[in-house]
Scaffold this motif. Sequence first.
Motif, PDB file in Angstrom:
ATOM      1  N   ALA A 193       0.821  -1.211   0.000  1.00 28.04           N
ATOM      2  CA  ALA A 193       0.000   0.000   0.000  1.00 28.04           C
ATOM      3  C   ALA A 193       0.854   1.259   0.000  1.00 28.04           C
ATOM      4  CB  ALA A 193      -0.940  -0.005   1.208  1.00 28.04           C
ATOM      5  N   ASP A 194       2.052   1.182   0.611  1.00 28.27           N
ATOM      6  CA  ASP A 194       2.954   2.336   0.611  1.00 28.27           C
ATOM      7  C   ASP A 194       3.406   2.670  -0.807  1.00 28.27           C
ATOM      8  OD1 ASP A 194       2.860   2.489   3.397  1.00 28.27           O
ATOM      9  OD2 ASP A 194       4.524   1.086   3.622  1.00 28.27           O
ATOM     10  N   ILE A 195       3.754   1.625  -1.555  1.00 23.23           N
ATOM     11  CA  ILE A 195       4.199   1.835  -2.938  1.00 23.23           C
ATOM     12  C   ILE A 195       3.045   2.335  -3.801  1.00 23.23           C
ATOM     13  CG2 ILE A 195       5.127   0.685  -4.987  1.00 23.23           C
ATOM     14  CD1 ILE A 195       6.613  -1.202  -3.085  1.00 23.23           C
ATOM     15  N   ILE A 239      -4.733   2.400   0.865  1.00 25.13           N
ATOM     16  CA  ILE A 239      -3.662   3.163   0.215  1.00 25.13           C
ATOM     17  C   ILE A 239      -3.583   4.563   0.818  1.00 25.13           C
ATOM     18  CG2 ILE A 239      -2.855   4.128  -1.970  1.00 25.13           C
ATOM     19  CD1 ILE A 239      -4.256   1.809  -3.393  1.00 25.13           C
ATOM     20  N   THR A 240      -4.732   5.217   0.919  1.00 25.71           N
ATOM     21  CA  THR A 240      -4.731   6.601   1.407  1.00 25.71           C
ATOM     22  C   THR A 240      -4.394   6.694   2.895  1.00 25.71           C
ATOM     23  OG1 THR A 240      -7.124   6.478   1.753  1.00 25.71           O
ATOM     24  CG2 THR A 240      -6.355   7.372  -0.346  1.00 25.71           C
ATOM     25  N   THR A 241      -4.641   5.606   3.637  1.00 22.56           N
ATOM     26  CA  THR A 241      -4.327   5.621   5.074  1.00 22.56           C
ATOM     27  C   THR A 241      -2.999   4.936   5.386  1.00 22.56           C
ATOM     28  OG1 THR A 241      -5.569   3.552   5.428  1.00 22.56           O
ATOM     29  CG2 THR A 241      -6.771   5.640   5.709  1.00 22.56           C
ATOM     30  N   SER A 242      -2.242   4.584   4.360  1.00 28.00           N
ATOM     31  CA  SER A 242      -0.973   3.890   4.570  1.00 28.00           C
ATOM     32  C   SER A 242       0.062   4.812   5.208  1.00 28.00           C
ATOM     33  CB  SER A 242      -0.435   3.360   3.240  1.00 28.00           C
ATOM     34  OG  SER A 242      -0.064   4.440   2.399  1.00 28.00           O
ATOM     35  N   ASN A 243       1.050   4.217   5.836  1.00 28.18           N
ATOM     36  CA  ASN A 243       2.140   4.990   6.422  1.00 28.18           C
ATOM     37  C   ASN A 243       2.920   5.750   5.355  1.00 28.18           C
ATOM     38  OD1 ASN A 243       1.552   4.086   9.025  1.00 28.18           O
ATOM     39  ND2 ASN A 243       2.918   2.319   8.867  1.00 28.18           N
ATOM     40  N   GLY A 244       3.053   5.118   4.172  1.00 25.35           N
ATOM     41  CA  GLY A 244       3.778   5.778   3.092  1.00 25.35           C
ATOM     42  C   GLY A 244       3.094   7.047   2.643  1.00 25.35           C
ATOM     43  N   ASN A 245       1.768   7.006   2.502  1.00 20.56           N
ATOM     44  CA  ASN A 245       1.035   8.189   2.084  1.00 20.56           C
ATOM     45  C   ASN A 245       1.130   9.284   3.135  1.00 20.56           C
ATOM     46  OD1 ASN A 245      -0.721   9.455   0.089  1.00 20.56           O
ATOM     47  ND2 ASN A 245      -2.313   9.349   1.656  1.00 20.56           N
ATOM     48  N   ALA A 246       1.016   8.904   4.409  1.00 16.55           N
ATOM     49  CA  ALA A 246       1.128   9.880   5.493  1.00 16.55           C
ATOM     50  C   ALA A 246       2.506  10.538   5.498  1.00 16.55           C
ATOM     51  CB  ALA A 246       0.860   9.200   6.835  1.00 16.55           C
ATOM     52  N   ALA A 247       3.546   9.727   5.277  1.00 20.53           N
ATOM     53  CA  ALA A 247       4.906  10.266   5.269  1.00 20.53           C
ATOM     54  C   ALA A 247       5.110  11.235   4.110  1.00 20.53           C
ATOM     55  CB  ALA A 247       5.917   9.127   5.197  1.00 20.53           C
ATOM     56  N   LEU A 248       4.568  10.893   2.949  1.00 24.11           N
ATOM     57  CA  LEU A 248       4.704  11.765   1.782  1.00 24.11           C
ATOM     58  C   LEU A 248       3.987  13.092   2.001  1.00 24.11           C
ATOM     59  CD1 LEU A 248       4.183   9.010  -0.910  1.00 24.11           C
ATOM     60  CD2 LEU A 248       6.231  10.437  -0.713  1.00 24.11           C
ATOM     61  N   ILE A 249       2.803  13.033   2.569  1.00 23.73           N
ATOM     62  CA  ILE A 249       2.056  14.261   2.846  1.00 23.73           C
ATOM     63  C   ILE A 249       2.793  15.100   3.890  1.00 23.73           C
ATOM     64  CG2 ILE A 249      -0.093  15.168   3.828  1.00 23.73           C
ATOM     65  CD1 ILE A 249      -1.519  12.773   2.567  1.00 23.73           C
ATOM     66  N   PRO A 261      -6.338 -11.315   0.192  1.00 27.91           N
ATOM     67  CA  PRO A 261      -7.706 -10.819   0.000  1.00 27.91           C
ATOM     68  C   PRO A 261      -7.727  -9.489  -0.747  1.00 27.91           C
ATOM     69  CG  PRO A 261      -6.966 -10.353   2.218  1.00 27.91           C
ATOM     70  CD  PRO A 261      -5.895 -11.203   1.585  1.00 27.91           C
ATOM     71  N   ASP A 262      -8.872  -9.195  -1.344  1.00 28.07           N
ATOM     72  CA  ASP A 262      -9.045  -7.879  -1.964  1.00 28.07           C
ATOM     73  C   ASP A 262      -8.913  -6.799  -0.896  1.00 28.07           C
ATOM     74  OD1 ASP A 262      -9.513  -9.234  -4.277  1.00 28.07           O
ATOM     75  OD2 ASP A 262     -11.678  -8.889  -4.323  1.00 28.07           O
ATOM     76  N   GLN A 263      -8.302  -5.701  -1.280  1.00 26.76           N
ATOM     77  CA  GLN A 263      -8.056  -4.610  -0.337  1.00 26.76           C
ATOM     78  C   GLN A 263      -8.838  -3.365  -0.749  1.00 26.76           C
ATOM     79  OE1 GLN A 263      -5.978  -4.742   2.395  1.00 26.76           O
ATOM     80  NE2 GLN A 263      -5.423  -6.883   2.039  1.00 26.76           N
ATOM     81  N   SER A 264      -9.297  -2.629   0.229  1.00 31.82           N
ATOM     82  CA  SER A 264      -9.975  -1.360  -0.030  1.00 31.82           C
ATOM     83  C   SER A 264      -8.965  -0.310  -0.462  1.00 31.82           C
ATOM     84  CB  SER A 264     -10.694  -0.891   1.239  1.00 31.82           C
ATOM     85  OG  SER A 264     -11.078   0.464   1.120  1.00 31.82           O
ATOM     86  N   LEU A 265      -9.408   0.619  -1.304  1.00 32.07           N
ATOM     87  CA  LEU A 265      -8.532   1.716  -1.710  1.00 32.07           C
ATOM     88  C   LEU A 265      -8.179   2.608  -0.522  1.00 32.07           C
ATOM     89  CD1 LEU A 265     -10.166   2.762  -5.111  1.00 32.07           C
ATOM     90  CD2 LEU A 265      -8.232   1.234  -4.730  1.00 32.07           C
ATOM     91  N   THR A 304      -8.201  -1.390  -9.298  1.00 29.82           N
ATOM     92  CA  THR A 304      -9.412  -0.989 -10.012  1.00 29.82           C
ATOM     93  C   THR A 304      -9.967   0.270  -9.353  1.00 29.82           C
ATOM     94  OG1 THR A 304     -11.057  -2.166  -8.678  1.00 29.82           O
ATOM     95  CG2 THR A 304      -9.859  -3.450 -10.342  1.00 29.82           C
ATOM     96  N   SER A 305     -11.115   0.727  -9.813  1.00 31.16           N
ATOM     97  CA  SER A 305     -11.733   1.904  -9.207  1.00 31.16           C
ATOM     98  C   SER A 305     -12.373   1.581  -7.867  1.00 31.16           C
ATOM     99  CB  SER A 305     -12.784   2.487 -10.156  1.00 31.16           C
ATOM    100  OG  SER A 305     -13.778   1.517 -10.449  1.00 31.16           O
ATOM    101  N   GLU A 306     -12.387   0.292  -7.488  1.00 33.79           N
ATOM    102  CA  GLU A 306     -13.044  -0.109  -6.256  1.00 33.79           C
ATOM    103  C   GLU A 306     -12.116  -0.784  -5.252  1.00 33.79           C
ATOM    104  OE1 GLU A 306     -16.147  -2.657  -7.566  1.00 33.79           O
ATOM    105  OE2 GLU A 306     -17.417  -1.014  -8.285  1.00 33.79           O
TER     106      GLU A 306
END
Length: 337
Positions: free
Chosen positions: A11-13, A138-148, A131-135, A115-117
């Motif tokens: 999810a970080d990538i 990605i937005t709540t990942s540590n990587g996204n938080a660090a980038l922001i 398992p399928d993962q919610s999008l 996908t879009s979902e």
Amino acid sequence: MNESIKFTAPADILAFIPHTLGQTPTESFVALTVQGNKLGATLRVDAPFGQDPVGYAQTIVSYLTADEAATGSLLVIYTDEKTNDGDRPYAGYLEALRTELQTAGMPLQEAWLVTSELWRNYHCADPICCPDQSLDAITTSNGNAALIYRGSVVTGFTAPAPFTGDEKAREAIAAHKPDGWPEDLEASRAAWAKVLDDPKSLTTETAHQLAGALQHPTIRDYMMGDIITHAPDQFTSVMLGVFLTRPDWARVDTAQEVAFELMKTTPEGQRAPMLCLIGWLEWLKGKSSFAARYFKLALDDVTGYRLAELLAELVNRGLLADCTRDPKKAYDRQLSR
């Protein structure tokens, strides 16, 4: 900031990709090179529609091999394409790409489908371990938080501001178009340098002067080169993103902001040079998708505008600016996984 950001999960990538491209891709293949435990170059291409799988794979790999330090690769397929047999979409293309990457010495390490979902591991169909993962993951990942936290924001494509000048602007800009004499060139470059050093000094009159200067092809080229201060006269190299040292990216951002301001006082039919400048700087940053849209806008503004055609061809061929291949020179900060 030189401190690395560590990515520990897929999810970080997946969060990193929109930050480096400036938008979340759709119907795209995004390939990333890996340099040991670090991410290298990022390449986005449109998803294949009827192309030969081997030829498509070879095209992608031919661009990725520009990263001479690559030891492996990652792939993300963004699509809502469905298959009739329940297989993963573009399976034949992925296998062709796997073969070509292996041959090139940068074997495919991981692949994901977005996908879009939802998103999932491309290869593993076992819902227990993959398992399928919610999008949202990605937005709540540590990587996204660090980038922001580092100041990176996925802002998306910025449309040019509407013309807010008066009816005399067209004539004023035309009157400021230089004849191309050396003194005209130096005066235009000096005015451009002053505004880049102090954007608040931009007045309507100066905007007309600069917009007029950009209408002259030779002077326009020098002004674009002057954004990269250490090699202003090496236009061909600069246009391809070949820099001896890391550019002043803050100055690049300022140049884009000034170009947007110029367009507020520049009517249709005279905006193509500014749109090319903005698109070219987006391409230097590694945001080819955005660059292509600005080049199209330039051609919409002036049919057959030659610089827009040439720059659009760089993007259409999937060519990357040379500076994007070197983390020490690239716009995006160095990241590790």
